[in-house]
Design an enzyme around this catalytic site. Structure first.
Site, PDB file in Angstrom:
ATOM      1  N   ARG A 167       0.911  -1.124  -0.059  1.00 58.34           N
ATOM      2  CA  ARG A 167      -0.042  -0.086  -0.080  1.00 58.34           C
ATOM      3  C   ARG A 167       0.926   1.151   0.074  1.00 58.34           C
ATOM      4  O   ARG A 167       1.983   1.350   0.560  1.00 58.34           O
ATOM      5  CB  ARG A 167      -0.915   0.016   1.145  1.00 58.34           C
ATOM      6  N   LYS A 191      -2.386  -2.890   8.053  1.00 60.88           N
ATOM      7  CA  LYS A 191      -3.372  -2.226   8.675  1.00 60.88           C
ATOM      8  C   LYS A 191      -3.560  -2.915  10.045  1.00 60.88           C
ATOM      9  O   LYS A 191      -3.350  -4.178  10.172  1.00 60.88           O
ATOM     10  CB  LYS A 191      -4.667  -2.332   8.025  1.00 60.88           C
ATOM     11  N   HIS A 269      -1.879   2.899  -5.868  1.00 62.27           N
ATOM     12  CA  HIS A 269      -2.426   1.535  -5.771  1.00 62.27           C
ATOM     13  C   HIS A 269      -2.728   0.673  -7.009  1.00 62.27           C
ATOM     14  O   HIS A 269      -3.029  -0.428  -6.660  1.00 62.27           O
ATOM     15  CB  HIS A 269      -3.821   1.981  -5.187  1.00 62.27           C
ATOM     16  N   ARG A 272      -0.070  -1.992  -6.754  1.00 61.00           N
ATOM     17  CA  ARG A 272      -0.315  -2.996  -5.848  1.00 61.00           C
ATOM     18  C   ARG A 272      -1.486  -3.840  -6.559  1.00 61.00           C
ATOM     19  O   ARG A 272      -1.224  -5.066  -6.569  1.00 61.00           O
ATOM     20  CB  ARG A 272      -1.443  -2.418  -4.619  1.00 61.00           C
ATOM     21  N   HIS A 295      -4.147  -9.016   3.548  1.00 58.09           N
ATOM     22  CA  HIS A 295      -5.661  -9.103   3.758  1.00 58.09           C
ATOM     23  C   HIS A 295      -6.124 -10.027   4.927  1.00 58.09           C
ATOM     24  O   HIS A 295      -5.696 -10.875   4.955  1.00 58.09           O
ATOM     25  CB  HIS A 295      -6.206  -9.401   2.444  1.00 58.09           C
ATOM     26  N   TYR A 304      -9.596 -10.391  -7.073  1.00 59.59           N
ATOM     27  CA  TYR A 304      -8.495 -10.360  -8.039  1.00 59.59           C
ATOM     28  C   TYR A 304      -8.776 -11.540  -8.970  1.00 59.59           C
ATOM     29  O   TYR A 304      -8.255 -11.957 -10.005  1.00 59.59           O
ATOM     30  CB  TYR A 304      -7.250 -10.502  -7.667  1.00 59.59           C
TER      31      TYR A 304
END
Length: 323
Positions: A167, A191, A269, A272, A295, A304
Site C-alpha cells: 500500500r 493495517k 494503488h 498493488r 488481507h 482479483y
C-alpha cells in the site's frame, strides 16, 4: 453523476465555519483512544479527523455540536455530501468513521443512543481493480532518470512497490530496519499494526542496494536521518524527510506520462493491483496472495480472481480459432 474533484472539495471546505474547540477536543479524544487501544496508523487517523471535522464544521455547534448530533442531522449531512458529488466510497468511509465515534460516545456515557444505528451506507458500485499490463509496468519502472539521486530513489520505490504489492502508506512510512537485503525479505506493518514478511525479488533488491549505497547517502548529505515516530525512514527527500503519500502520487503520475501511459489511468494503488493480478495470471495461489497483500479476509483477495478470469477470457477470444 461524477465525483467532485479535490479542488472542488477544498473550495467547499473553505466555505465552512472554523472548528469549535469543544468539537476539536472530542475528535482528539476519539483519535487518542484509537491510537492507544488499536494502534491505528497515523494516515488512517488523519482520514478519521478529516471526516469528523467536516461534520463538525458543517453543523457549527448546532444541537450540541458533534457529540450531540442526531440521526436526522447525520442523514442531512450525508445527503448534502451526495448532492455535492462526494464519491459513494468516500461517504461509506465517513459513515464507518461516524459509527466508531458515536460508539465511543455511547460507551463513555456522553450520550445514551447511537445516531448511526439506523443509517444505511451508500450503495457502492462493484468495481474491479484496474491493473497495468506487464509491458506498461516495465515502461513505468524504467521511467525515472537513474543518473540522479532522486531518480535512483524513485526507481527503487517503484520497483519495491510492484515487487512487494505494498500500500502507498506502507511504502512511504517504511523504516530502514524493515529491509533485510541479506535474506531478501521485507517486514511490513500493515493495517491494524499486523506484520507480514514479503520477499523482495532480485530486481527490487538490486535497486534498493543501489539506492542505499549511493543515492540515500547523497540525499542525507551523509548526516544522520531524523527519526519519525521513533523510526528512521527508508526513503527520504533532499531535506532528509520521508515522502508523503501525495508526493509519491505525483511521482507516479509524472513517470506514467514519461512512459507514455495516460496518467489518469495510473495510481500508486494501481501498482498493488498489478502485483496481485500478475501473480494470479502466472498461477499464484489465492491464499499465498492473501498473505502477501496483508488481507485479513480471503474475500477481499478473491476480487482479483475476477480480473484474472477476464484476462483468460480475453486470451481465449484472441487466440482460440473459435473464440
Amino acid at each position: 453523476m461524477s465525483a467532485s474533484s479535490p479542488a472542488e472539495r477544498r473550495q467547499r471546505a473553505q466555505q465552512l465555519p472554523p472548528l469549535r474547540a469543544e468539537d476539536d477536543q472530542a475528535i482528539q479524544r476519539f483519535l487518542d483512544r484509537l491510537w492507544a487501544e488499536q494502534g491505528v496508523a497515523r494516515q488512517t487517523l488523519d482520514s478519521y479527523r478529516r471526516d469528523l471535522e467536516g461534520l463538525a464544521r458543517w453543523r457549527d455547534g448546532a444541537g450540541g455540536g458533534l457529540q450531540g448530533a442526531d440521526r436526522s442531522a447525520l442523514f442531512d449531512y450525508l445527503r448534502w455530501r451526495t448532492e455535492a458529488r462526494y464519491a459513494p466510497r468516500s461517504n461509506a468511509r465517513l459513515l464507518s468513521t461516524l459509527r466508531g465515534f458515536y460508539a465511543l460516545c455511547l460507551r463513555d456515557g456522553v450520550r445514551s443512543d447511537d445516531p448511526t444505528a439506523l443509517l444505511d451506507p451508500p450503495r457502492l458500485p462493484r468495481s474491479l481493480p484496474k491493473a497495468l499490463t506487464e509491458s506498461q509496468i516495465d515502461a513505468l519502472l524504467a521511467a525515472p532518470e537513474i543518473g540522479t539521486p532522486l531518480g535512483l530513489r524513485d526507481r527503487a520505490m517503484l520497483e519495491l512497490m510492484y515487487a512487494a504489492g505494498l500500500r502507498v502508506s506502507e511504502l512511504v512510512t517504511l523504516p530502514a530496519v524493515a529491509i533485510n537485503l541479506r535474506q531478501g525479505v521485507l517486514r511490513v506493518t500493515g493495517k491494524g499494526s499486523k506484520e507480514r514478511l514479503v520477499p523482495l525479488g532480485e530486481e527490487s533488491q538490486h535497486w534498493l542496494e543501489r539506492y542505499l549505497e549511493t543515492a540515500r547517502p547523497t540525499l542525507s548529505e551523509r548526516k544522520a536521518v531524523p527519526a519519525v515516530d521513533g523510526q528512521v525512514p527508508l526513503f527520504i527527500d533532499a531535506a532528509r524527510r520521508p515522502l508523503s503519500r501525495q508526493q509519491f502520487w505525483g511521482l507516479v503520475k509524472r513517470y506514467a506520462a514519461v512512459a507514455g501511459i495516460d496518467p489518469d489511468t495510473v495510481s500508486p494503488h494501481g501498482l498493488r493491483h498489478s502485483f496481485a493480478t500478475h501473480l494470479l495470471n502466472h498461477g499464484a495461489d489465492l491464499r499465498a496472495l492473501q498473505m502477501l497483500l496483508g488481507h485479513s479476509s480471503l474475500s477481499t483477495t478473491q476480487i482479483y480472481t475476477l480480473v484474472a478470469r477476464q484476462h483468460l477470457q480475453t486470451l481465449h477470444a484472441r487466440h482460440h480459432p473459435r473464440g
